[in-house]
Design an enzyme around this catalytic site. Structure first.
Site, PDB file in Angstrom:
ATOM      1  N   GLN A  24      -4.770  -2.032   9.255  1.00 26.13           N
ATOM      2  CA  GLN A  24      -4.552  -3.326   8.619  1.00 26.13           C
ATOM      3  C   GLN A  24      -5.175  -4.436   9.471  1.00 26.13           C
ATOM      4  OE1 GLN A  24      -3.170  -3.821   5.508  1.00 26.13           O
ATOM      5  NE2 GLN A  24      -3.856  -5.916   5.782  1.00 26.13           N
ATOM      6  N   ASP A  74     -11.078   2.733   4.080  1.00 22.15           N
ATOM      7  CA  ASP A  74     -11.407   1.309   3.907  1.00 22.15           C
ATOM      8  C   ASP A  74     -12.919   1.103   3.833  1.00 22.15           C
ATOM      9  OD1 ASP A  74      -9.661  -0.734   3.435  1.00 22.15           O
ATOM     10  OD2 ASP A  74      -9.031  -0.946   5.531  1.00 22.15           O
ATOM     11  N   LYS A 100       0.837  -1.206   0.000  1.00 27.50           N
ATOM     12  CA  LYS A 100       0.000   0.000   0.000  1.00 27.50           C
ATOM     13  C   LYS A 100       0.872   1.256   0.000  1.00 27.50           C
ATOM     14  CE  LYS A 100      -3.761  -2.669   1.888  1.00 27.50           C
ATOM     15  NZ  LYS A 100      -4.475  -3.197   3.052  1.00 27.50           N
TER      16      LYS A 100
END
Ligand code: NAD
Length: 280
Positions: A91, A114, A47
């Protein structure tokens, strides 16, 4: 037809780069990694690499594997309040002692690139999405890029997780597909799947979807990331299902690259909405 996620993702990254450069904005993504899980570390690294490619600044907030829920939330609060940060990505999975749902809810919905915060999931289901979870968003991009018809089609989503299955079903519904969500308690997956024109598999079992489960000509999107005898593979028995399917995404090289490209799109969007609303 083999659906090439690497190609489409590159196209999308090129577009984000152009948008960032012409916007006059400097988007910034913060990643929160708790612990040392090698898979999670690899995803976070990928990322950050993608951010570099599209000129998005990225910062790391790494916490020890022993971090308590409160410590993770304190870090997220700092990032929420930091005006230089546009997007926050936690994460997953988090270590077992950390309450993942409290952590997800601590992320400011405006920085939740997200799209897992209940506000954003709610907006998605209300038909007015803000941040769409990256994997399903990337899959919709693949379907669009390959001109795969969705309206009126029967779509089956296998898996009902918050990050993939549920938002995937919502997005397909918005595009007027007729949706079935299958899950671990579904009585006869094969029977359900055989009727589907579009199958999205997010189960997490290696080569679980076999050729006899797929309707001839169906579009098969494989989200699974599994290892079988040390080899990366999806949920779908690709070598056999490709002879039955009308279109199929491989693993690797299908959905994975799209997830990262969508994260870059969401981060750019967050920057535009937060600090650069005056920029056309
Ligand atoms: P999860 O474990 O949260 O969910 C798995 C789902 O599969 C559950 O909802 C469960 O009910 C369902 N399931 C289990 N057995 C089933 C069966 N026999 N029939 C039908 N459904 C069944 O996992 P997740 O986070 O949604 O991820 C699923 C897979 O996708 C994993 O392999 C994960 O690594 C992968 N993944 C890939 C990406 C990507 O970018 N490519 C992103 C996220 C997840």
């Amino acid at each position: 037809m083999i659906i090439d996620g690497r190609l489409v993702a590159q196209k999308r990254l090129d577009l984000v780069l152009k948008q960032v450069e012409s916007s006059g904005c400097q988007p910034c993504l913060a990643t929160v990694l708790v612990g040392e899980d090698p898979g999670s570390k690899m995803y976070v690294r990928m990322k950050h690499e993608a951010c570099e490619k599209v000129h998005i600044v990225s910062v790391k907030a790494d916490l020890p594997a022993t971090a308590a829920t409160g410590e993770v939330i304190t870090k997220i609060m700092e990032l929420n309040q930091d005006p230089s940060i546009d997007g926050i990505l936690v994460q997953l999975p988090l270590p077992p002692q950390v309450d993942a749902s409290r952590v997800i809810q601590a992320v400011s919905p405006e920085k939740d690139v997200d799209g897992f915060h209940p506000c954003n999931i709610g907006l998605l289901y209300a038909g007015t999405p803000r941040f769409t979870p990256c994997t399903p968003k990337g899959i919709m991009t693949l379907l669009e890029e390959y001109n795969i018809p969705v309206r009126g089609e029967r779509a089956l989503v296998a898996g009902r997780s918050i990050d993939v299955g549920r938002p995937m079903a919502a997005l397909l519904l918005h595009r007027d597909a007729t949706i079935t969500i299958a899950h671990s308690k579904t009585r006869d997956l094969k029977d359900e799947m055989r009727r589907a024109d579009i199958v999205v598999s997010a189960i997490g079992k290696p080569r679980f979807i076999t050729a006899d489960m797929v309707k001839p000509g169906a579009v098969v999107i494989d989200v699974g990331i599994n290892y079988l005898d040390g080899t990366l593979c999806g949920d779908v028995d690709f070598d056999r299902v490709k002879d039955v399917a009308g279109a199929i995404s491989p693993v690797p090289g299908g959905v994975g690259p799209m997830t990262i490209a969508s994260l870059m799109e969401n981060t750019y969007m967050a920057a535009m909405e937060r600090s650069c609303t005056n920029v056309p």
